[in-house]
Design a protein around this motif. Structure first.
Motif, short mmCIF file in Angstrom:
data_model
loop_
_atom_site.label_atom_id
_atom_site.label_comp_id
_atom_site.label_asym_id
_atom_site.label_seq_id
_atom_site.Cartn_x
_atom_site.Cartn_y
_atom_site.Cartn_z
N LEU A 181 -44.15 -39.99 22.66
CA LEU A 181 -45.28 -40.89 22.93
C LEU A 181 -45.03 -41.54 24.28
N ASP A 182 -45.98 -41.35 25.22
CA ASP A 182 -45.74 -41.91 26.56
C ASP A 182 -45.99 -43.42 26.55
N GLY A 183 -45.69 -44.04 27.69
CA GLY A 183 -45.78 -45.49 27.77
C GLY A 183 -47.18 -46.03 27.63
N LEU A 184 -48.18 -45.27 28.07
CA LEU A 184 -49.56 -45.73 27.95
C LEU A 184 -49.99 -45.75 26.49
N GLY A 185 -49.64 -44.68 25.75
CA GLY A 185 -49.96 -44.64 24.33
C GLY A 185 -49.23 -45.73 23.56
N ALA A 186 -47.96 -45.95 23.91
CA ALA A 186 -47.18 -46.99 23.24
C ALA A 186 -47.76 -48.37 23.54
N THR A 187 -48.21 -48.57 24.77
CA THR A 187 -48.81 -49.86 25.13
C THR A 187 -50.10 -50.09 24.36
N ARG A 188 -50.91 -49.04 24.23
CA ARG A 188 -52.15 -49.17 23.45
C ARG A 188 -51.84 -49.53 22.00
N GLU A 189 -50.83 -48.89 21.44
CA GLU A 189 -50.46 -49.16 20.05
C GLU A 189 -50.00 -50.61 19.89
N LEU A 190 -49.16 -51.08 20.81
CA LEU A 190 -48.68 -52.46 20.73
C LEU A 190 -49.84 -53.44 20.90
N HIS A 191 -50.74 -53.12 21.82
CA HIS A 191 -51.84 -54.04 22.12
C HIS A 191 -52.84 -54.12 20.96
N SER A 192 -52.85 -53.11 20.09
CA SER A 192 -53.77 -53.12 18.96
C SER A 192 -53.26 -53.99 17.82
N ARG A 193 -52.03 -54.45 17.90
CA ARG A 193 -51.43 -55.23 16.82
C ARG A 193 -51.63 -56.73 17.06
N PRO A 194 -51.55 -57.52 15.99
CA PRO A 194 -51.64 -58.97 16.17
C PRO A 194 -50.47 -59.50 16.99
N ASP A 195 -50.75 -60.47 17.82
CA ASP A 195 -49.72 -61.12 18.63
C ASP A 195 -48.80 -60.12 19.32
N PRO A 196 -49.35 -59.25 20.16
CA PRO A 196 -48.52 -58.23 20.82
C PRO A 196 -47.61 -58.83 21.88
N PRO A 197 -46.52 -58.14 22.21
CA PRO A 197 -45.65 -58.62 23.29
C PRO A 197 -46.33 -58.40 24.63
N ARG A 198 -45.86 -59.10 25.65
CA ARG A 198 -46.28 -58.80 27.00
C ARG A 198 -45.67 -57.45 27.39
N VAL A 199 -46.44 -56.62 28.05
CA VAL A 199 -45.93 -55.31 28.46
C VAL A 199 -46.01 -55.19 29.97
N ILE A 200 -44.87 -54.90 30.58
CA ILE A 200 -44.82 -54.61 32.02
C ILE A 200 -44.50 -53.13 32.17
N VAL A 201 -45.42 -52.39 32.73
CA VAL A 201 -45.18 -50.97 32.98
C VAL A 201 -44.29 -50.84 34.21
N LEU A 202 -43.19 -50.15 34.04
CA LEU A 202 -42.21 -49.97 35.11
C LEU A 202 -42.07 -48.47 35.34
N THR A 203 -42.52 -47.99 36.49
CA THR A 203 -42.60 -46.55 36.68
C THR A 203 -42.28 -46.16 38.12
N THR A 204 -42.03 -44.87 38.31
CA THR A 204 -41.81 -44.35 39.66
C THR A 204 -43.11 -43.92 40.30
N PHE A 205 -44.22 -43.94 39.54
CA PHE A 205 -45.49 -43.43 40.03
C PHE A 205 -46.44 -44.58 40.34
N ASP A 206 -46.97 -44.60 41.57
CA ASP A 206 -47.85 -45.70 41.96
C ASP A 206 -49.28 -45.24 42.20
N ALA A 207 -49.65 -44.08 41.64
CA ALA A 207 -51.01 -43.59 41.81
C ALA A 207 -52.00 -44.56 41.18
N ASP A 208 -53.16 -44.69 41.80
CA ASP A 208 -54.18 -45.62 41.32
C ASP A 208 -54.51 -45.41 39.86
N GLU A 209 -54.60 -44.10 39.45
CA GLU A 209 -55.00 -43.84 38.08
C GLU A 209 -53.99 -44.36 37.07
#
Length: 225
Positions: free
Chosen positions: A63-91
């Motif tokens: 499960l990639d970081g975007l999918g994991a972030t969506r899953e966490l964000h769908s839960r009550p009181d989710p943690p803050r998520v900072i995406v840390l990556t080597t890719f800086d593409a706009d998308e």
């Protein structure tokens, strides 16, 4: 004493996790409570450990970081998520924010800035620099809209939302649209930082936004930036 900010590291590279743990371990106000090698494990540990902040890689197995972030964000009181990556593409930035991420950093970001980012997200400070905000808004501006009524409808919707704001909330929204931090807004509008935070929280509700960039996009769509 105030308890330290708890952090979960989610990255498939053990060397990256070790480096982050070593860097953050030297901070008295930050505690690394767990590490995960993929998104599924990260979601599971986040549920068990309840961290304040998750540092999340994008490209991971199972499960990639975007999918994991969506899953966490769908839960009550989710943690803050900072995406840390080597890719800086706009998308990647857009997808991360749409998934509910509170920030976006490159892995070559200097350690003091990563530490500062963790402290800021738990304090509801913006995690996107003005340059990143401008990049996102420019991306929206440059997207081809074959039908002019699409852009007009988006502008009309943004204007309706902004009409729900009080005069002071509107001032704060415009400042957020310029990429200003809470402290900068407070100085510019002669408000206290807690008052600015309260206004920003109301903006999230009234503008149906989950992060400050979405507020900036609403301001842009309404033709106010």
């Amino acid at each position: 004493m105030t308890r330290p900010t708890t952090v979960l590291l989610v990255d498939d590279d053990p060397l990256v996790r070790s480096a982050l743990a070593l860097m953050l371990g030297g901070q008295a106000d930050i505690e690394v409570v767990g590490e995960a090698g993929d998104g599924l494990e990260g979601v599971r540990l986040a549920g068990e450990l309840g961290p304040d902040v998750v540092l999340m890689d994008i490209r991971m197995p199972r499960l990639d970081g975007l999918g994991a972030t969506r899953e966490l964000h769908s839960r009550p009181d989710p943690p803050r998520v900072i995406v840390l990556t080597t890719f800086d593409a706009d998308e990647h930035i857009v997808e991360a924010l749409a998934s509910g991420a509170d920030g976006f950093l490159l892995k070559d970001t200097p350690p003091p800035q990563i530490i500062d980012a963790i402290r800021k997200v738990v304090d509801d400070e913006p995690m996107l620099s003005p340059s990143v905000t401008r990049t996102l808004i420019r991306r929206l501006r440059d997207e081809p809209d074959d039908a002019a009524d699409v852009a007009a409808a988006r502008a009309a919707e943004a204007q309706v939302r902004l009409e729900l704001l009080t005069g002071r909330e509107r001032d704060v929204a415009l400042a957020v649209g310029r990429g200003l931090s809470n402290a900068e807004i407070a100085r510019e509008l002669y408000l206290s930082v807690p008052t600015v935070k309260a206004h920003v929280s109301r903006l999230f509700d009234k503008l149906q936004a989950t992060n400050r960039v979405q507020i900036a996009i609403c301001v842009h769509d309404a033709g106010l930036s």
